[in-house]
Write an enzyme that holds these catalytic residues in place. Structure first.
Site, PDB file in Angstrom:
ATOM      1  N   HIS A 354       0.853  -1.198   0.000  1.00 51.05           N
ATOM      2  CA  HIS A 354       0.000   0.000   0.000  1.00 51.05           C
ATOM      3  C   HIS A 354       0.887   1.246   0.000  1.00 51.05           C
ATOM      4  O   HIS A 354       1.779   1.388   0.843  1.00 51.05           O
ATOM      5  CB  HIS A 354      -0.937   0.007   1.215  1.00 51.05           C
ATOM      6  CG  HIS A 354      -1.968   1.090   1.107  1.00 51.05           C
ATOM      7  ND1 HIS A 354      -3.183   0.905   0.483  1.00 51.05           N
ATOM      8  CD2 HIS A 354      -1.948   2.385   1.497  1.00 51.05           C
ATOM      9  CE1 HIS A 354      -3.860   2.038   0.506  1.00 51.05           C
ATOM     10  NE2 HIS A 354      -3.133   2.947   1.115  1.00 51.05           N
ATOM     11  N   ALA A 355       0.635   2.159  -0.953  1.00 55.61           N
ATOM     12  CA  ALA A 355       1.525   3.307  -1.139  1.00 55.61           C
ATOM     13  C   ALA A 355       1.614   4.168   0.111  1.00 55.61           C
ATOM     14  O   ALA A 355       0.608   4.422   0.777  1.00 55.61           O
ATOM     15  CB  ALA A 355       1.013   4.149  -2.302  1.00 55.61           C
ATOM     16  N   HIS A 384       0.165  11.922  -5.468  1.00 47.54           N
ATOM     17  CA  HIS A 384      -0.373  11.948  -4.098  1.00 47.54           C
ATOM     18  C   HIS A 384       0.762  11.769  -3.084  1.00 47.54           C
ATOM     19  O   HIS A 384       0.891  12.544  -2.136  1.00 47.54           O
ATOM     20  CB  HIS A 384      -1.422  10.837  -3.953  1.00 47.54           C
ATOM     21  CG  HIS A 384      -1.961  10.687  -2.566  1.00 47.54           C
ATOM     22  ND1 HIS A 384      -3.149  11.261  -2.159  1.00 47.54           N
ATOM     23  CD2 HIS A 384      -1.471  10.051  -1.474  1.00 47.54           C
ATOM     24  CE1 HIS A 384      -3.346  10.977  -0.884  1.00 47.54           C
ATOM     25  NE2 HIS A 384      -2.345  10.240  -0.443  1.00 47.54           N
ATOM     26  N   GLU A 385       1.579  10.756  -3.303  1.00 41.45           N
ATOM     27  CA  GLU A 385       2.651  10.465  -2.337  1.00 41.45           C
ATOM     28  C   GLU A 385       3.690  11.581  -2.299  1.00 41.45           C
ATOM     29  O   GLU A 385       4.144  11.976  -1.225  1.00 41.45           O
ATOM     30  CB  GLU A 385       3.327   9.123  -2.674  1.00 41.45           C
ATOM     31  CG  GLU A 385       2.408   7.910  -2.558  1.00 41.45           C
ATOM     32  CD  GLU A 385       1.673   7.828  -1.237  1.00 41.45           C
ATOM     33  OE1 GLU A 385       2.208   8.290  -0.215  1.00 41.45           O
ATOM     34  OE2 GLU A 385       0.533   7.332  -1.211  1.00 41.45           O
ATOM     35  N   HIS A 388       2.846  14.395  -0.076  1.00 42.36           N
ATOM     36  CA  HIS A 388       3.231  14.200   1.329  1.00 42.36           C
ATOM     37  C   HIS A 388       4.694  14.606   1.539  1.00 42.36           C
ATOM     38  O   HIS A 388       5.035  15.328   2.469  1.00 42.36           O
ATOM     39  CB  HIS A 388       3.089  12.721   1.715  1.00 42.36           C
ATOM     40  CG  HIS A 388       1.675  12.235   1.864  1.00 42.36           C
ATOM     41  ND1 HIS A 388       0.741  12.867   2.643  1.00 42.36           N
ATOM     42  CD2 HIS A 388       1.043  11.134   1.359  1.00 42.36           C
ATOM     43  CE1 HIS A 388      -0.404  12.187   2.610  1.00 42.36           C
ATOM     44  NE2 HIS A 388      -0.245  11.139   1.831  1.00 42.36           N
ATOM     45  N   GLU A 412      -3.344  14.795   2.947  1.00 47.23           N
ATOM     46  CA  GLU A 412      -3.853  13.930   1.870  1.00 47.23           C
ATOM     47  C   GLU A 412      -4.238  14.717   0.622  1.00 47.23           C
ATOM     48  O   GLU A 412      -4.397  14.139  -0.455  1.00 47.23           O
ATOM     49  CB  GLU A 412      -5.060  13.127   2.369  1.00 47.23           C
ATOM     50  CG  GLU A 412      -4.765  12.227   3.563  1.00 47.23           C
ATOM     51  CD  GLU A 412      -3.611  11.257   3.326  1.00 47.23           C
ATOM     52  OE1 GLU A 412      -3.350  10.912   2.155  1.00 47.23           O
ATOM     53  OE2 GLU A 412      -2.948  10.881   4.319  1.00 47.23           O
ATOM     54  N   HIS A 512      -6.581   0.435   5.682  1.00 41.64           N
ATOM     55  CA  HIS A 512      -6.551   1.365   6.815  1.00 41.64           C
ATOM     56  C   HIS A 512      -7.188   0.801   8.077  1.00 41.64           C
ATOM     57  O   HIS A 512      -6.984   1.357   9.157  1.00 41.64           O
ATOM     58  CB  HIS A 512      -7.227   2.680   6.414  1.00 41.64           C
ATOM     59  CG  HIS A 512      -6.584   3.302   5.190  1.00 41.64           C
ATOM     60  ND1 HIS A 512      -6.750   2.764   3.926  1.00 41.64           N
ATOM     61  CD2 HIS A 512      -5.762   4.354   5.034  1.00 41.64           C
ATOM     62  CE1 HIS A 512      -6.061   3.486   3.048  1.00 41.64           C
ATOM     63  NE2 HIS A 512      -5.453   4.448   3.690  1.00 41.64           N
ATOM     64  N   TYR A 522      -9.315  11.415   4.219  1.00 46.04           N
ATOM     65  CA  TYR A 522      -9.451  11.331   2.758  1.00 46.04           C
ATOM     66  C   TYR A 522     -10.754  11.979   2.297  1.00 46.04           C
ATOM     67  O   TYR A 522     -10.831  12.527   1.205  1.00 46.04           O
ATOM     68  CB  TYR A 522      -9.382   9.877   2.284  1.00 46.04           C
ATOM     69  CG  TYR A 522      -8.107   9.192   2.699  1.00 46.04           C
ATOM     70  CD1 TYR A 522      -6.889   9.528   2.120  1.00 46.04           C
ATOM     71  CD2 TYR A 522      -8.108   8.219   3.703  1.00 46.04           C
ATOM     72  CE1 TYR A 522      -5.712   8.906   2.520  1.00 46.04           C
ATOM     73  CE2 TYR A 522      -6.935   7.594   4.096  1.00 46.04           C
ATOM     74  CZ  TYR A 522      -5.743   7.941   3.505  1.00 46.04           C
ATOM     75  OH  TYR A 522      -4.579   7.334   3.898  1.00 46.04           O
TER      76      TYR A 522
HETATM   77  O1  X8Z Z   1      -4.237   5.359   1.279  1.00 42.62           O
HETATM   78  C1  X8Z Z   1      -4.200   6.220   0.423  1.00 42.62           C
HETATM   79  C2  X8Z Z   1      -2.854   6.729  -0.092  1.00 42.62           C
HETATM   80  C3  X8Z Z   1      -1.816   6.705   0.964  1.00 42.62           C
HETATM   81  S1  X8Z Z   1      -2.071   7.881   2.200  1.00 42.62           S
HETATM   82  C4  X8Z Z   1      -2.390   5.875  -1.237  1.00 42.62           C
HETATM   83  N1  X8Z Z   1      -5.346   6.679  -0.137  1.00 42.62           N
HETATM   84  C5  X8Z Z   1      -6.650   6.197   0.275  1.00 42.62           C
HETATM   85  C6  X8Z Z   1      -6.868   4.752  -0.136  1.00 42.62           C
HETATM   86  O2  X8Z Z   1      -6.096   4.240  -0.956  1.00 42.62           O
HETATM   87  O3  X8Z Z   1      -7.821   4.146   0.339  1.00 42.62           O
HETATM   88  C7  X8Z Z   1      -5.444   7.730  -1.151  1.00 42.62           C
HETATM   89  C8  X8Z Z   1      -6.908   7.853  -1.463  1.00 42.62           C
HETATM   90  C9  X8Z Z   1      -7.645   7.092  -0.412  1.00 42.62           C
HETATM   91 ZN    ZN Z   2      -1.799   9.808   1.494  1.00 42.07          ZN
END
Ligand code: X8Z
Ligand code: ZN
Length: 613
Positions: A354-355, A384-385, A388, A412, A512, A522
């Protein structure tokens, strides 16, 4: 990973006596106590904050390194090391929060108060004040993270797939049964997480209660420079603004999916089956664009194809995103970023794919960790990354206490704001496409963006609606999964495609939840990024319609953005918000303005259709 804060384990001897003296109540005792340990003053707060900051820095680096190694190399040993580091910093964080609270009634400066408050709020998963329990909590956190990172599914045909493999199939397959197998397959990783999650919630609640909060959800909601209850209302208000647009999009998409899969598979008066939306969690729908593309309005290019045609590999994709930031006047990423980041999925070991973006030393050691796939969607995630990372670097000169975003939504939103500028004009400028589609294609462009952004908003809201209710006890373990799907239906209008097993724990199949990362951020980011984009476009002197605006190369926009970023969390978020948008309140106006032409189009298309779920 964005570390909300760096906690440390120092028990300051000065603090022990200060803490004790504050709890006395009788006048006589106070007098006696005064002779022994005088009442706390602003000067004591200074001493405490200075000493604590040093420790925060030291433990921050230690903890981040252990966590970095664990998520890049998941083994029993690295899990134990990461859990130990986590326990140490969590215990320190709890002690610091308790000590900070002893200054609650002391007259201190506004800056000191903000620093003290940041200490009280720094933990996401606070442990009870009991070392056996804090060890247990840390171990659970590592285990859950590892279970998600290692998760695979072996197909009926005997092929073992990673989440990345399944994500690709979810994005591209249009075979109902194949999609269903992927959807169900990934969810086999999570039933065994459930007992751990139950226990983690108990311990986290106990920790939050020890710090004076009703429960862990109340603690999470208290981090927004407003009373916790007001924050919950604020989310409802914002959702109320966006919901009519979401309903229009949902109605149109459901009817198009009915055309593709048949109305027996996609009943037109029911929520949409969750496996048909191009994404493992039905959280953003951009991958089914071609199924719902407006006639005669297709922009005529696909970023995934253009990346391939132009020989973009993973590094070139990251370099491309970096160039956007440098075009705004930000310094290039340091050499160590390129040496230490993880860009591709290693073949030989388990990693958390997961990024995430990391800041290991609060100076220059910034990195990303991603298993990049060469798609347009991932090109956005890279922006997105990097958002950060550029934020982290912009606030690095703030005191440690304020080395954070104004609120977690800001963190975010930054990279996403930049990605909103990845418009046809920009793609032509960097040579990814040859011609800019004319304005007759705007509905296509807007549709693609709405599938990504508007579709996400109710998902962004419901994840923590669920967790808040879990933490408050309103949702009990027997009801975890049913309540999850009730909220999915209520907010998103999507449903599980098959009856779920009694032991299913579908929330656990979303990073998450086992990762213990709050999710409202988000939701906020999806509102904020449109307001930021609008403000930056104005500053850059844009004259195009807002959805065609790119701030690429605008040093003025970069300067304005940096002014907000470098504030870190030194001011209430409302002040930082005002610096860029001119307003202290979030609103969905910019979102609605951006999509206004699409909404008119959707309403026309939906005439006579059965909408609602
Ligand atoms: O988790 C993330 C990022 C890392 S902070 C890739 N996002 C959420 C997800 O993937 O569920 C970005 C958008 C929503
Ligand atoms: Zn993020």
């Amino acid at each position: 990973m964005i570390r909300l804060f760096k906690q440390t384990s120092v028990a300051l001897c000065v603090l022990a006596s200060l803490t004790a003296c504050n709890n006395e109540s009788t006048t006589q005792t106070q007098q006696v106590q005064k002779q022994v340990a005088p009442a706390l003053t602003a000067k004591d707060a200074d001493a405490f904050l200075i000493a604590t900051e040093k420790e925060l820095i030291a433990l921050g680096i230690e903890g981040s390194r252990a966590e970095w190694i664990y998520s890049n190399f998941i083994t029993d040993d690295t899990a134990a090391l990461s859990a130990a580091a986590n326990q140490k910093s969590t215990e320190a964080g709890v002690r610091f929060a308790m000590s900070a609270a002893t200054f609650d009634d002391v007259e201190v400066t506004a800056t000191q108060r903000r620093k003290l408050n940041s200490l009280k709020q720094s933990l996401v998963m606070p442990a009870p004040q009991n070392s056996a329990k804090s060890a247990e909590l840390a171990k659970i956190g590592s285990e859950l993270g590892g279970m998600y990172g290692k998760g695979t599914y072996t197909t009926k045909a005997g092929k073992t797939l990673s989440l990345g493999d399944m994500t690709s199939t979810m994005a591209t397959s249009r075979d109902y049964d194949e999609l269903l197998e992927m959807w169900q397959g990934w969810r086999t990783i999570s039933p065994e997480m459930k007992p751990l999650f139950v226990r983690q919630s108990e311990l986290g609640n106990e920790g939050a209660q020890g710090l004076g909060y009703k429960d862990l959800g109340a603690m999470w909601r208290s981090n927004y420079d407003m009373p916790a209850d007001d924050f919950a209302k604020e989310l409802d208000r914002l959702w109320g603004q966006v919901k009519p647009l979401y309903d229009d999009l949902h109605c149109y998409v459901r009817s198009e999916l009915g055309e593709t899969y048949g109305v027996d598979k996609v009943p037109q008066d029911q929520p949409i089956p969750a496996h048909l939306l191009g994404n493992m969690w039905a959280q953003s729908w951009g991958n089914i664009y071609e199924l719902v593309a407006p006639e005669n309005a297709d922009p005529g290019y696909d970023v995934t194809e253009q990346l391939a045609a132009n020989n973009y590999d993973e590094i070139k994709m990251v370099k491309g995103a970096e160039t956007f930031f440098t075009s705004l006047g930000f310094d290039a990423l340091p050499e160590t970023f390129w040496e230490r980041s993880l860009f591709t999925k290693p073949e030989d070991r388990d990693v958390v794919c997961h990024a995430s973006a990391w800041d290991l030393d609060a100076k220059d050691d910034i990195r990303i960790k991603m298993c990049i796939q060469k798609t347009g969607e991932e090109f956005n995630v890279i922006h997105h990354e990097l958002g950060h990372n550029f934020y982290q670097r912009a606030y690095k000169n703030q005191p440690t206490y304020f080395q954070n975003s104004a609120n977690d939504g800001f963190h975010e939103a930054i990279g996403d704001t930049i990605a909103l500028s990845v418009t046809p004009k920009y793609l032509k400028e960097i040579g990814l496409i040859d011609t800019i589609p004319d304005e007759s294609k705007d509905i296509g462009l807007l549709m693609k963006m709405a599938l990504e952004k508007i579709a996400f908003i109710p998902f962004g809201l419901m994840v923590d609606q669920w967790r808040w209710k879990v933490y408050s006890g309103e949702i009990t373990p027997e009801n975890y999964n049913t309540a999850w799907w009730e909220l999915r239906e209520k907010y998103q209008g999507v449903a599980a495609p098959v009856d779920r097993d009694a032991n299913a724990f579908d929330p656990g199949a979303k990073y998450h939840v086992p990762g213990g990362v709050p999710y409202s951020r988000y939701f906020l980011a999806h509102i904020q990024q449109f307001e930021f984009h609008k403000a930056l476009c104005e500053i850059s002197g844009n004259t195009d319609p807002i959805h065609r605006c790119s701030i690429y190369n605008s040093k003025e926009a970069g300067k304005a953005l940096n002014t907000m970023l470098e504030m870190g969390s030194s001011q209430p978020w409302q002040k930082a918000y005002k610096v860029l948008t001119g307003s202290e309140q979030m609103n969905a106006t910019a979102v609605l303005d951006y999509f206004a032409p699409l909404q008119v189009w959707l309403k026309e298309k939906n005439k006579g259709k059965q909408c609602g779920f």
